[in-house]
Write an enzyme that holds these catalytic residues in place. Structure first.
Site, PDB file in Angstrom:
ATOM      1  N   GLY A  50       3.603  -0.755  -0.488  1.00 32.55           N
ATOM      2  CA  GLY A  50       4.976  -0.334  -0.761  1.00 32.55           C
ATOM      3  C   GLY A  50       5.367  -0.435  -2.220  1.00 32.55           C
ATOM      4  CB  ILE A  98       3.460  -4.690  -4.423  1.00 29.09           C
ATOM      5  CG1 ILE A  98       4.340  -5.566  -3.526  1.00 29.09           C
ATOM      6  CG2 ILE A  98       2.606  -5.542  -5.351  1.00 29.09           C
ATOM      7  CD1 ILE A  98       3.529  -6.459  -2.582  1.00 29.09           C
ATOM      8  CG  ASP A 157      -0.564   1.012   7.617  1.00 23.19           C
ATOM      9  OD1 ASP A 157      -0.163   2.060   7.098  1.00 23.19           O
ATOM     10  OD2 ASP A 157      -0.242  -0.126   7.209  1.00 23.19           O
ATOM     11  CE  LYS A 208      -0.252   0.177   3.873  1.00 23.15           C
ATOM     12  NZ  LYS A 208       0.790  -0.655   4.515  1.00 23.15           N
TER      13      LYS A 208
END
Lengths: 433, 433
Positions: free
Chosen positions: B141, B143, B208, B212
């Site tokens: 997000g 960061i 998900d 990442k």
């Protein structure tokens, strides 16, 4: 600087071969292939200088040209980037930085004092010559906070910047708490361990951390660096009692930097504050640094890492070097320096709760008298704790509702007249983090 | 793309007007002056597209050209950057991204699935055309972890990358602990609150977060993205009992991503792990994300912030947009894509302590039998705790010394033969953070 192609080596001249300088040399030597792969071109050291050529250093420097003088090094035709790791905000560091810029070099520096005092003039000089100055290592050691604030959060209006940015102070406060030792004892320990600057007031007086805060504030709020406007208060008056009592109320004491733009101007403070023990800042122990960046879109971003030391600081220097090698160039403070204006300093900090500690006589109605005085000064009490007493007086802790420092000081000034308070009350701001 | 001067507006075409897309529109509208000051040029939105033109959205879109089709938008002459916020790793998102690159546009995307599955091919396409793809919003997000890893730590050999990067999973685990509720109940709560993806297995199955992690690993270790090599294990088997028992031993349970290059290849895991309760990862509660980056010079850098939501994700998108506006351009994964090789996956994770929970019959010598079986499998016990029992059996917690998952599994397979262990033992890796 001679015109170079995108794939020609980026050539560094390093001034200062202390811990950080040698750390940079080691990275360039150890990671030559990795750096070249990431930058698309080799990164090389061409020339070096330091105060003492004969000193035994933990690196092979034999292939680099030696200069006795930093200014001469800065002007050499065979360097592209001048890496200033000498320190000091006047004298050779400043002279050599200016000489490098005028000779067409970019500058990478770890020198927070130089930027806090001369950042605006140096940025204007650099940008007028089409050069830039990079200084990730100057703030919070290995934490890439300059890059995060300038680039990563560039879409945000910044609301507040906070940080524990002097590892020595945080070490002292943590050690006092863990070992139950008074400030003076831990201060001497830290000195013996080599944690303190030659002038310890740079650390424990908050000056070093104040330099860092002023730099962050300039980027965050698009103003000129205004170190002289930073409210500075060191940790020398923090007692082991306060650390313990604050703990009882759920807080930790930190030397906390806070910068925020208020309706009445830019507020910059580097002072002891209470923060909730369960917050990331409250949980920070030892020499580690933390910066907290608050943006109107991103919310709160917390960055944590080593604030000093050979590896972390050299990592930050090399991050800057790699950006230059990759052709990433930005204005020094994120916006053109000649458009930055000096900020209007906020005269008073915005209201906050305060922690008060006072020693109350064992007399009937004593607490009521204190509450009355506080109320008359406009200070209202949120929480209070009175300790049992073996003697004729006992400590009382008060957490106030939001109020101003002026109101708190007025209350403290009025307390002696009650004749129920012994000694000098302590008041410390509680920062809402 | 037509040649533009450094000060011409950077023109965005936005595909996808959900939460994040509208967040980006709001920033561009609210901060037009600030963005222009920081970028040295205006940032404008030229054209938009979304599935449903008639939907009521929380922003004035009337001044932007509308396209019904993302591919058509991506190819418009009047955009410089294609902002892909549609999601999905096949179909329109991929088609439009390719079309944009081929039409000479740079791409900014928040699409982790697209990059995890097609990142290598898209990066090669982009770089062969002199374009780039930026994707800060795809990982953690708000960061700025992509920037920190690619740029700030560019001087480091990266040792390990870790992270709690799915806020929904961390919310579920934290809520189970705080409210003492079982997984299924909290899962349904999260679904009702809209915290779960349409396919909840993307969240709770670790997919998900695995996307990442694979992206971070590619940057960290200079390899091609290898999502298929990520060991995935979701949080569905974590019980409130394990959360409590782990807490008794000083640990928290997190869905933790870990990537590290070992002597035997690249290890990538997204699995439940125990971490010390006092570590930054252990202290992370609710939907917040945290990434931990470990470099050979910088040591450990911890980044904490909101992992999702309109503002934080739009902040990350705008960070990328601002970099492009400022002319900062890097290879997609930090090194030229055509030089990246597929990593050799490590077959087994490097040794670690494990947490074991088993239900032991109240028979003489039961514990000795368990210890013998563990020992025979090469698993030695570091700490053990046996609980009192109201019934004929009692839970036993064991923290092992460092061992392999294979050894732990062998021990678990051998335990039934002792006839003193009831039910199925639980084993969870303890990550040393």
């Amino acid at each position: 600087m001679s015109a170079v192609s995108d794939t020609a080596p980026l050539r560094l001249g390093i001034a200062g071969l202390g811990t950080v300088g040698i750390g940079v040399v080691k990275i360039v030597q150890r990671h030559a292939d990795l750096l070249a792969a990431r930058a698309g071109r080799p990164v090389e050291i061409t020339a070096i200088t330091a105060r003492d050529r004969t000193k035994n250093r933990d690196a092979d420097l034999s292939s680099y040209a030696w200069e006795d003088d930093a200014v001469t090094l800065a002007k050499r035709d065979d360097i592209d980037v001048f890496v200033e790791l000498m320190g000091g905000h006047e004298g050779p560091a400043k002279d050599a930085t200016e000489a490098a810029l005028k000779a067409g070099k970019d500058v990478v520096t770890a020198n927070k004092a130089l930027l806090a005092h001369h950042g605006q003039a140096l940025a204007e000089l650099a940008e007028s010559l089409g050069r830039t100055i990079r200084y990730e290592a100057a703030v919070a050691g290995g934490i890439p906070v300059i890059k995060t604030l300038t680039e990563g959060l560039a879409g945000n209006g910044i609301r507040r910047v906070m940080g524990v940015m002097n590892g020595t102070c945080n070490y002292i406060l943590t050690r006092m708490e863990d070992a139950g030792l008074p400030y003076d004892t831990v201060f001497e320990e830290a000195r013996a361990l080599g944690y303190l600057e030659a002038d310890p007031n740079l650390d424990v007086g908050g000056i070093d951390a104040g330099h860092k805060l002023a730099i962050l504030a300039a980027i965050a709020f698009g103003t000129q660096v205004a170190f002289d406007d930073v409210t500075l208060e060191g940790i020398g008056r923090i007692s082991i009692d306060d650390i313990r009592r604050a703990g009882d109320m759920g807080y930790k004491i930190k030397l906390l930097g806070v910068a925020q733009m208020t309706g009445r101007g830019l507020e910059q403070r580097m002072t002891p504050c209470l923060v909730p023990a369960t917050s990331p800042l409250g949980q920070l122990t030892g020499g580690t640094n933390m910066t907290v960046l608050e943006g109107d879109s991103v919310g709160q971003i917390v960055l944590r890492g080593a604030g000093a030391g050979e590896g972390p600081t050299a990592s930050a220097v090399m991050g800057d070097v790699m950006d230059l090698a990759r052709g990433l160039r930005l204005p020094v403070f994120g916006q053109p320096a000649d458009k930055l204006e000096a900020p209007t300093p906020a005269v008073t900090a915005i209201p906050a709760p305060y922690y008060l500690r006072l020693q109350l006589s064992d007399k009937p109605g004593a607490l009521a008298k204190v509450a009355t005085v506080l109320g008359e000064a406009g200070v209202s009490i949120s929480r209070m704790r009175q300790y049992g007493h073996a003697d004729t007086s006992a400590p009382v802790l008060i957490v106030t509702h939001k109020t101003t420092r002026d109101a708190v000081d007025a209350a403290i000034d009025a307390l002696p007249a009650t004749r129920v308070v012994e000694g000098e009350p302590i008041a410390i701001r509680i920062e809402e983090v």
